[in-house]
Write a protein that holds these residues in place. Sequence first.
Motif, mmCIF file in Angstrom:
data_model
loop_
_atom_site.group_PDB
_atom_site.id
_atom_site.type_symbol
_atom_site.label_atom_id
_atom_site.label_comp_id
_atom_site.label_asym_id
_atom_site.label_seq_id
_atom_site.Cartn_x
_atom_site.Cartn_y
_atom_site.Cartn_z
ATOM 1 N N ASP A 430 0.828 -1.204 0.000
ATOM 2 C CA ASP A 430 0.000 0.000 0.000
ATOM 3 C C ASP A 430 0.867 1.260 0.000
ATOM 4 N N GLU A 431 0.211 2.421 0.066
ATOM 5 C CA GLU A 431 0.927 3.693 -0.042
ATOM 6 C C GLU A 431 1.868 3.947 1.134
ATOM 7 N N ARG A 432 1.699 3.213 2.209
ATOM 8 C CA ARG A 432 2.568 3.363 3.374
ATOM 9 C C ARG A 432 3.657 2.302 3.415
ATOM 10 N N GLY A 433 3.775 1.521 2.312
ATOM 11 C CA GLY A 433 4.822 0.522 2.226
ATOM 12 C C GLY A 433 4.526 -0.768 2.963
ATOM 13 N N ARG A 434 3.277 -0.965 3.379
ATOM 14 C CA ARG A 434 2.912 -2.172 4.112
ATOM 15 C C ARG A 434 2.438 -3.248 3.133
ATOM 16 N N THR A 435 2.885 -4.473 3.360
ATOM 17 C CA THR A 435 2.477 -5.601 2.510
ATOM 18 C C THR A 435 1.114 -6.124 2.966
ATOM 19 N N TYR A 436 0.248 -6.348 2.014
ATOM 20 C CA TYR A 436 -1.068 -6.916 2.329
ATOM 21 C C TYR A 436 -1.431 -7.971 1.287
ATOM 22 N N LEU A 437 -2.451 -8.763 1.606
ATOM 23 C CA LEU A 437 -2.880 -9.854 0.732
ATOM 24 C C LEU A 437 -4.152 -9.465 -0.001
ATOM 25 N N LEU A 438 -4.186 -9.785 -1.289
ATOM 26 C CA LEU A 438 -5.366 -9.578 -2.118
ATOM 27 C C LEU A 438 -5.820 -10.934 -2.648
ATOM 28 N N ALA A 439 -7.074 -11.282 -2.417
ATOM 29 C CA ALA A 439 -7.623 -12.561 -2.881
ATOM 30 C C ALA A 439 -8.431 -12.324 -4.149
ATOM 31 N N HIS A 440 -8.044 -12.980 -5.223
ATOM 32 C CA HIS A 440 -8.781 -12.943 -6.491
ATOM 33 C C HIS A 440 -9.658 -14.189 -6.526
ATOM 34 N N LEU A 471 -11.153 -9.513 -4.574
ATOM 35 C CA LEU A 471 -11.470 -9.020 -5.909
ATOM 36 C C LEU A 471 -12.205 -10.123 -6.654
ATOM 37 N N ARG A 472 -13.437 -9.854 -7.062
ATOM 38 C CA ARG A 472 -14.252 -10.848 -7.753
ATOM 39 C C ARG A 472 -14.017 -10.763 -9.256
ATOM 40 N N LEU A 473 -13.760 -11.919 -9.883
ATOM 41 C CA LEU A 473 -13.494 -11.993 -11.318
ATOM 42 C C LEU A 473 -14.452 -12.981 -11.965
ATOM 43 N N ASP A 474 -14.722 -12.781 -13.233
ATOM 44 C CA ASP A 474 -15.514 -13.766 -13.974
ATOM 45 C C ASP A 474 -14.716 -15.048 -14.192
ATOM 46 N N ALA A 475 -13.418 -14.879 -14.401
ATOM 47 C CA ALA A 475 -12.547 -16.047 -14.604
ATOM 48 C C ALA A 475 -11.129 -15.651 -14.217
ATOM 49 N N LEU A 476 -10.369 -16.604 -13.708
ATOM 50 C CA LEU A 476 -8.964 -16.367 -13.409
ATOM 51 C C LEU A 476 -8.144 -16.458 -14.688
ATOM 52 N N PRO A 477 -7.191 -15.551 -14.888
ATOM 53 C CA PRO A 477 -6.340 -15.669 -16.072
ATOM 54 C C PRO A 477 -5.428 -16.879 -15.954
ATOM 55 N N LEU A 478 -5.240 -17.574 -17.059
ATOM 56 C CA LEU A 478 -4.375 -18.744 -17.095
ATOM 57 C C LEU A 478 -3.276 -18.536 -18.124
ATOM 58 N N THR A 479 -2.119 -19.112 -17.866
ATOM 59 C CA THR A 479 -1.096 -19.169 -18.893
ATOM 60 C C THR A 479 -1.526 -20.170 -19.954
ATOM 61 N N ARG A 480 -0.855 -20.179 -21.104
ATOM 62 C CA ARG A 480 -1.216 -21.148 -22.153
ATOM 63 C C ARG A 480 -0.955 -22.570 -21.691
ATOM 64 N N GLY A 481 -0.105 -22.735 -20.692
ATOM 65 C CA GLY A 481 0.134 -24.066 -20.141
ATOM 66 C C GLY A 481 -0.909 -24.506 -19.141
ATOM 67 N N GLY A 482 -1.905 -23.652 -18.857
ATOM 68 C CA GLY A 482 -2.993 -24.041 -17.987
ATOM 69 C C GLY A 482 -2.802 -23.701 -16.523
ATOM 70 N N LYS A 483 -1.722 -23.012 -16.168
ATOM 71 C CA LYS A 483 -1.498 -22.620 -14.782
ATOM 72 C C LYS A 483 -2.127 -21.254 -14.524
ATOM 73 N N ALA A 484 -2.455 -20.992 -13.261
ATOM 74 C CA ALA A 484 -2.933 -19.663 -12.897
ATOM 75 C C ALA A 484 -1.847 -18.623 -13.193
ATOM 76 N N ASP A 485 -2.236 -17.556 -13.879
ATOM 77 C CA ASP A 485 -1.276 -16.526 -14.286
ATOM 78 C C ASP A 485 -1.102 -15.524 -13.148
ATOM 79 N N ARG A 487 1.477 -13.761 -12.324
ATOM 80 C CA ARG A 487 2.211 -12.540 -12.656
ATOM 81 C C ARG A 487 1.258 -11.451 -13.128
ATOM 82 N N SER A 488 0.265 -11.812 -13.947
ATOM 83 C CA SER A 488 -0.666 -10.795 -14.433
ATOM 84 C C SER A 488 -1.542 -10.278 -13.303
ATOM 85 N N LEU A 489 -1.899 -11.156 -12.356
ATOM 86 C CA LEU A 489 -2.699 -10.713 -11.220
ATOM 87 C C LEU A 489 -1.894 -9.815 -10.291
ATOM 88 N N THR A 490 -0.647 -10.156 -10.074
ATOM 89 C CA THR A 490 0.201 -9.324 -9.227
ATOM 90 C C THR A 490 0.399 -7.947 -9.840
#
Length: 495
Positions: A430-440, A471-485, A487-490
Amino acid sequence: MRTIADDIAAHAARHPQRVALSTPDGDVTYARLAARIEEIVRLLRGHGAGPETVCAVALEHGTDAVAAMAAVLRCGAAFLTLDVGQPRDRLVSFLRSADAALLLTCSALPPARDLGVPTVLLDEPEPTDGPPPGPVDPHALAYVSHTSGSTGEPSAVLIEHHALDTYLRDTARACGLGTGTVALQTAPLGYDASIRDTFVPLLAGARLVIVARSRLLRPQEFADTVREYGVTALLSVTPSFLSHLAGRPDLADPLAGVTLVASSGESLRPFLAAGGRAVVPGRLLNQYGPTECTMTTTRHSVPAPADPSADLVGTPRAGTVVRVLDADLAPVPDGTVGEVYIGGAGVARGYGGCPARTAACFVPDPLGPPGTRLYRTGDLGWWGTGGLHYAGRTDRQIKIRGYRVDPAEIEGALLAHPGVTGAVVTAHTDERGRTYLLAHVTGELAGTTDAELRTHLARSLPPHLMPRRFLRLDALPLTRGGKADRRSLTAGRTP
C-alpha cells in the motif's frame, strides 16, 4: 540407444492396424504413423540433421507434429516444439536461444515460415533423401524446452537423450499404461508436458486422442470429449484446471471412465483442501519436478479421501536424487523446511547460451560422487511421512507482520467455501509501504459479502493470513500451459 521411434515401429510390426492417434482428421494406425516417421527421418537426414542439430517443430498438434518429434529423435538430433499461437517475436527469441538450425512446418502456417531459420515444409517436401541415421548417442541433445518465465525471462533448457528416454519409460511403468489405455493430449506444444502427453502413451502401445485446443478449455466440451473418445488417462492436467472442473456443479461426473489423472505444474493442496479429490473417480497422481530435471522427479498417489493438511509430492523416481538443504548446502533434519535440490538421471545439461546462470543453478553435489551435480529448484520442502512435502517457492514466500505466509494455504481455505470456484492470493504494497494480501476469487458470489468470506476463513486461518481485499473476477487468467497466471494478477492485469 533406442528411441520412441523404434518403439512405435515395433508396435507397428506387431499390430499394424492398431490405432495410434485419433485426430480431427481421423484415426491413424501405428503402421501409418511409423511410415510417416520414416519419411520425415529421410527428409531430415537429407538436410543434414544429426547429433546436436536443433530442429524446431512449428505445427498444429496432429499426426505430422507427433511424427516430426519422433523422427528428430530417431536422427539423434534435438527438437524444439513451438506453440504457433505465440507472438512472432517470442517465437524468434525461442529459436535464437535454442540455436535452431532447421524449422519444420507446413504451408498452411505462413507466419511460422518467416522466422529467420532454414525451413522444411512437411506437406511440400523437397526431393531430399539422406543416409539412414546411425546409433543415437545417449549424451546428445534430445530436446530444448523453455522455462515458463514465472520467475524471470524464459531460458532454453537442454535435455539429453538418456534423460528423456529414461523418463518416458519410467513414466509409462509408473502410470500403468498399456495397449488398452486411451490418453487425451491436454498440454499445448511448446511446453515440456506435451512431450509426456505425446510419447508416454505411444511408448505403451496405447491410443492418443488429439482434439482442437478449444475443446479442452471449456469444461462442458472437455467432459464431452472424455466421454466421446472413452478417455481413460490424463497425464498432464494442472490443479487450476481440476479446480475449474470441480467448481462446475452442473457437470455430472466430468471425469467418468477416467482411471488415471496425473496432475503437475502447481501445488495440488488448494484443490485437495476444497474437497476436489471427489471429482477424480480413479487414481490421482501428484507429480513434482521442474523443466530442468526432465519434467517429473517425485510422484505421490493421492488417496481418497485425501489429507489436505500438507502438499505431499512423494518419493523420487528411479535414478533421481532429492536433497533438502540449508543455505550452506547441508542437509536439514526431517520435518525441517529447506530448499529442494535435485540430482541424478533427469538433470539437464544446463541453459543454452547462459553459462553464468547454468553455473549458479546447477551446482556440485556436496554429498555425491565427484562430478555429480544438483539443480537448485528454488522450491521449499521437507521430508516427512510419505516422502517429500512441498512448502512453496522461495520467491513466493510472503512476510506479513513478521509471519511467513504461503498463499496456497489461503487459496485452499477459500476454495472450501461453497460459492468459490477459483482463488489466487497475491501480495501487494500500500501507499505506506505495508504488505497486504489480495484474494482474487471466482464463483457465484453476488450474494456473498467480504465479511462473510472473512468469517469463513477465520474458521481455519489465523488473522495474519486474512486477505485485506477480495477481488471478484468472472474467470482467473491462465497461462497457455494451464497454470494460474499469478504474474498478471500481481501486476493488476485481469481478464
